[in-house]
Design a protein around this motif. Structure first.
Motif, PDB file in Angstrom:
ATOM      1  N   ARG A  68       1.928  19.422 -10.252  1.00 11.03           N
ATOM      2  CA  ARG A  68       1.818  20.724  -9.810  1.00 11.03           C
ATOM      3  C   ARG A  68       3.106  21.407 -10.452  1.00 11.03           C
ATOM      4  NH1 ARG A  68      -0.016  19.813  -3.533  1.00 11.03           N
ATOM      5  NH2 ARG A  68      -1.750  18.359  -3.824  1.00 11.03           N
ATOM      6  N   GLY A  69       4.024  20.923 -11.022  1.00  9.50           N
ATOM      7  CA  GLY A  69       5.186  21.801 -11.368  1.00  9.50           C
ATOM      8  C   GLY A  69       6.196  21.907 -10.344  1.00  9.50           C
ATOM      9  N   VAL A  70       5.964  21.002  -9.344  1.00 13.29           N
ATOM     10  CA  VAL A  70       7.295  20.918  -8.186  1.00 13.29           C
ATOM     11  C   VAL A  70       7.596  19.851  -8.044  1.00 13.29           C
ATOM     12  CG1 VAL A  70       6.393  23.076  -6.884  1.00 13.29           C
ATOM     13  CG2 VAL A  70       5.490  20.945  -6.584  1.00 13.29           C
ATOM     14  N   PRO A  71       8.468  19.010  -8.906  1.00 15.40           N
ATOM     15  CA  PRO A  71       8.660  17.606  -8.975  1.00 15.40           C
ATOM     16  C   PRO A  71       9.921  17.435  -7.847  1.00 15.40           C
ATOM     17  CG  PRO A  71       9.872  18.682 -10.820  1.00 15.40           C
ATOM     18  CD  PRO A  71       8.747  19.555 -10.328  1.00 15.40           C
ATOM     19  N   VAL A  72       9.749  16.413  -7.274  1.00 12.52           N
ATOM     20  CA  VAL A  72      10.617  15.846  -6.044  1.00 12.52           C
ATOM     21  C   VAL A  72      11.932  15.684  -6.806  1.00 12.52           C
ATOM     22  CG1 VAL A  72      11.104  14.092  -4.525  1.00 12.52           C
ATOM     23  CG2 VAL A  72       8.825  14.989  -4.659  1.00 12.52           C
ATOM     24  N   THR A  73      13.084  16.139  -6.402  1.00 14.21           N
ATOM     25  CA  THR A  73      14.356  15.814  -6.713  1.00 14.21           C
ATOM     26  C   THR A  73      15.352  15.155  -5.907  1.00 14.21           C
ATOM     27  OG1 THR A  73      15.357  17.959  -5.427  1.00 14.21           O
ATOM     28  CG2 THR A  73      14.376  18.138  -7.687  1.00 14.21           C
ATOM     29  N   ARG A  74      14.759  14.764  -4.840  1.00 14.38           N
ATOM     30  CA  ARG A  74      15.430  13.883  -3.786  1.00 14.38           C
ATOM     31  C   ARG A  74      14.531  13.319  -2.723  1.00 14.38           C
ATOM     32  NH1 ARG A  74      20.533  16.508  -1.459  1.00 14.38           N
ATOM     33  NH2 ARG A  74      20.539  17.120  -3.382  1.00 14.38           N
ATOM     34  N   VAL A  75      14.846  12.211  -2.333  1.00 14.85           N
ATOM     35  CA  VAL A  75      13.816  11.421  -1.192  1.00 14.85           C
ATOM     36  C   VAL A  75      14.775  11.096  -0.263  1.00 14.85           C
ATOM     37  CG1 VAL A  75      12.362   9.527  -0.556  1.00 14.85           C
ATOM     38  CG2 VAL A  75      11.953  10.424  -2.967  1.00 14.85           C
ATOM     39  N   VAL A  97      10.122   3.228  -4.819  1.00 14.14           N
ATOM     40  CA  VAL A  97       9.439   4.441  -5.301  1.00 14.14           C
ATOM     41  C   VAL A  97      10.082   5.679  -6.119  1.00 14.14           C
ATOM     42  CG1 VAL A  97       7.529   6.155  -4.816  1.00 14.14           C
ATOM     43  CG2 VAL A  97       7.637   4.016  -3.660  1.00 14.14           C
ATOM     44  N   ALA A  98      11.411   5.748  -5.205  1.00 12.99           N
ATOM     45  CA  ALA A  98      12.259   7.033  -5.694  1.00 12.99           C
ATOM     46  C   ALA A  98      12.734   6.287  -7.073  1.00 12.99           C
ATOM     47  CB  ALA A  98      13.442   7.203  -4.948  1.00 12.99           C
ATOM     48  N   SER A 103       3.767  11.567  -7.983  1.00 10.66           N
ATOM     49  CA  SER A 103       3.284  12.111  -9.226  1.00 10.66           C
ATOM     50  C   SER A 103       2.432  13.321  -8.953  1.00 10.66           C
ATOM     51  CB  SER A 103       2.524  10.892  -9.486  1.00 10.66           C
ATOM     52  OG  SER A 103       3.163  10.032  -9.839  1.00 10.66           O
ATOM     53  N   ARG A 104       1.757  13.535  -7.932  1.00  8.80           N
ATOM     54  CA  ARG A 104       0.939  14.672  -7.600  1.00  8.80           C
ATOM     55  C   ARG A 104       1.776  16.057  -7.686  1.00  8.80           C
ATOM     56  NH1 ARG A 104      -2.169  11.895  -3.873  1.00  8.80           N
ATOM     57  NH2 ARG A 104      -1.331  13.172  -2.107  1.00  8.80           N
ATOM     58  N   THR A 126       0.818  -1.399   0.069  1.00  3.41           N
ATOM     59  CA  THR A 126       0.047   0.002   0.127  1.00  3.41           C
ATOM     60  C   THR A 126       0.743   1.196  -0.154  1.00  3.41           C
ATOM     61  OG1 THR A 126      -1.738  -1.187   1.102  1.00  3.41           O
ATOM     62  CG2 THR A 126      -1.867   1.241   1.150  1.00  3.41           C
ATOM     63  N   GLY A 127       1.977   1.401   0.816  1.00  7.34           N
ATOM     64  CA  GLY A 127       2.831   2.428   0.913  1.00  7.34           C
ATOM     65  C   GLY A 127       3.342   2.608  -0.481  1.00  7.34           C
ATOM     66  N   ARG A 128       3.901   1.753  -1.250  1.00  6.41           N
ATOM     67  CA  ARG A 128       4.390   1.911  -2.564  1.00  6.41           C
ATOM     68  C   ARG A 128       3.440   2.692  -3.595  1.00  6.41           C
ATOM     69  NH1 ARG A 128       7.064  -3.695  -4.269  1.00  6.41           N
ATOM     70  NH2 ARG A 128       7.048  -2.579  -6.218  1.00  6.41           N
ATOM     71  N   GLU A 129       2.395   2.080  -3.415  1.00  4.86           N
ATOM     72  CA  GLU A 129       1.320   2.701  -4.342  1.00  4.86           C
ATOM     73  C   GLU A 129       1.043   4.237  -3.859  1.00  4.86           C
ATOM     74  OE1 GLU A 129      -3.479   1.882  -5.442  1.00  4.86           O
ATOM     75  OE2 GLU A 129      -2.291   0.302  -4.545  1.00  4.86           O
ATOM     76  N   THR A 130       0.872   4.452  -2.504  1.00  3.34           N
ATOM     77  CA  THR A 130       0.139   5.598  -2.402  1.00  3.34           C
ATOM     78  C   THR A 130       1.369   6.637  -2.362  1.00  3.34           C
ATOM     79  OG1 THR A 130       0.359   5.300  -0.020  1.00  3.34           O
ATOM     80  CG2 THR A 130      -1.812   4.761  -1.122  1.00  3.34           C
ATOM     81  N   LEU A 131       2.586   6.289  -1.857  1.00  2.00           N
ATOM     82  CA  LEU A 131       3.675   7.218  -2.084  1.00  2.00           C
ATOM     83  C   LEU A 131       3.825   7.487  -3.393  1.00  2.00           C
ATOM     84  CD1 LEU A 131       5.935   8.806  -0.447  1.00  2.00           C
ATOM     85  CD2 LEU A 131       7.199   6.904  -0.543  1.00  2.00           C
TER      86      LEU A 131
END
Length: 481
Positions: free
Chosen positions: A116-123, A135-136, A111-112, A101-106
């Motif tokens: 929004r135009g603010v992509p994650v660059t590091r986890v 996921v990363a 993606s969200r 569940t965590g992999r899917e929802t994270l």
């Protein structure tokens, strides 16, 4: 596979499981990262059950919110939105369900943010969510592990999963004396009672076997992905141990504790809404002489046995020093033998001492009246005591706490470890001995506590070793996963 652009605003996503002991240090590191790189974005993501306890007034349990520092909070689901209860859900259900569940929802969270135009660059993730690098990697984003325990514990686990499991298990076999030790690469000889309790688990039927299974998966993932490992420690405390696992770059970024009591992350407590009025116990402390109060707290997870609670109460009373004892609701009936068996519940005074259900620990440890801390040696609590210069009486229970107690007593000299009897209980005489040693007039332990306070402060001060490491991490692109 998506690819993160090489030139864009840094956006760090912090991910933890919903346990308080993981959320707090991760929130504090997130705040440090924002201070080090004000141009960076930071999003904090924990499971819905933890998010709900952090923000109980939200209109829905998965609603987003932003704190005063500008950190965005977006939860994921681990499949246990009301909280995981092994009695209700069973011991064998958590790991697989939380992972799936965590992999899917994270992934949906990542993606969200991109949409929004603010992509994650590091986890950045903590160790009980070892599936996060998958996921990363799916989103083409580098990941870093934030190790929220001492570097010594990381090294022990690494060697346990890389050929030394038999040697460690042998220490806990019948016939091994309490002074038996093991020699692991890069570490000094480590006695049995200084090892993380998890490495003693061999049977799948053990109630904590799930922890060792999750740690095994974590270190398998580390071997595969080779991420940067940030450690909540500092170079002066563990200089050799930070290099005991040359297969990884361990970067010390600690101690990650609030700089002052006004920090919004200084008093996070997910298990109690702060209905206790701080005024009562702070005024009580204000009326006490300097260094005259013994502060007692054993964290938010394990319950204390009835015998241990009674031995603790009698031992504390025998010292003659007033004490402030944090007793969680499940442990809050502490009998006073001089009152014909009546009980004092949390929030009431017990003779010259006081029992509370909750307190702002940093405010208490910073108070001039506190002379020592009787602690379970959770790493967060230990670092809070260390940075306030308060010497400790170590009463470790499980996981990393025996190793932390070893660091406190043997490495720092900033406290003493209470020894347990055949039933695993610290009896009243032993507790009295330890408290009187720390609260006494010789000053040796207290002087060491003051010394380590200074060294910790130097590490996080501008230009200090940990400060440099955080700034480097916050501002420089990391290698891909």
């Amino acid at each position: 596979m998506e690819s993160a652009p090489s030139q864009q605003q840094q956006h760090l996503l912090f991910v933890t499981n919903p346990m308080q002991g993981h959320i707090n240090p991760a929130r504090r590191l997130a705040a440090r990262v924002m201070t080090s790189n004000p141009n960076a974005r930071v999003t904090f993501c924990t499971a819905i059950s933890g998010h709900r306890r952090l923000f109980p007034s939200l209109s829905s349990p998965d609603a987003e919110t932003v704190d005063g520092a500008g950190v965005l909070y977006m939860p994921y689901s681990d499949g246990f939105d009301e909280g995981y209860n092994p009695v209700v859900h069973g011991l064998g259900t958590y790991k697989a369900r939380a992972r799936e569940t965590g992999r899917e929802t994270l992934s949906a969270v990542v993606s969200r943010l991109a949409a929004r135009g603010v992509p994650v660059t590091r986890v950045v993730y903590t160790f009980l969510v070892g599936w996060v690098p998958e996921v990363a990697r799916l989103h083409g984003v580098p990941a870093a592990l934030y190790w929220i325990q001492p570097a010594a514990v990381f090294a022990v686990y690494y060697h346990y999963f890389h050929g030394h499991d038999a040697a460690l298990a042998a220490l806990f076999a019948d016939g091994s004396g309490s002074d038996a030790s093991v020699q692991l690469p890069g570490l000094p000889p480590v006695k049995r009672d200084a090892l993380p309790s998890v490495v003693s688990i061999t049977s799948p039927d053990h109630r904590h076997y799930m922890i060792i299974a999750m740690m095994r998966e974590l270190f398998a993932s580390l071997d595969e992905h080779r991420p940067t490992v940030l450690v909540n420690t500092f170079d002066a405390l563990e200089p050799d141990v930070l290099r005991a696992v040359p297969q990884f770059e361990l970067s010390a970024v600690g101690p990650v504790v609030p700089a002052d009591d006004d920090d919004p992350t200084s008093s996070s407590d997910l298990f109690l809404r702060r209905h206790d009025d701080a005024k009562a116990y702070m005024e009580w402390l204000d009326a006490k002489p300097d260094r005259s109060v013994v502060y007692v707290s054993f964290g938010s997870i394990l319950s204390m046995s009835a015998r241990q609670a009674e031995e603790m109460r009698r031992g504390l009373k025998a010292t003659g020093w007033p004490y402030l004892w944090v007793a969680r609701e499940r442990d809050n009936n502490i009998k006073d033998s001089d009152s014909s068996g009546t009980t004092t519940t949390a929030g009431e005074q017990l003779g010259s001492s006081m029992v509370v259900e909750w307190c702002d620990q940093l405010r208490v440890l910073s108070h001039r009246a506190v002379g020592c801390f009787v602690t379970h040696c959770g790493w967060n609590s230990t670092l809070e005591s260390l940075t306030r210069g308060v010497p400790m009486v170590a009463v470790p229970q499980w996981t990393d706490q025996p190793t932390v107690a070893w660091l406190v007593e043997e490495r720092m000299g900033a406290g003493v470890r209470a020894r347990v009897d055949a039933e695993g209980v610290v009896d009243r005489g032993e507790l009295r001995r330890c408290v009187e040693l720390v609260m006494g007039d010789d000053g040796e332990v207290r002087a060491q506590a003051a010394l380590w306070k200074e060294r910790a402060s130097e590490a996080v001060a501008p230009g200090g070793t940990s400060d440099k490491n955080i700034r480097a991490f916050a501002s420089v692109e990391q290698p891909g996963v």
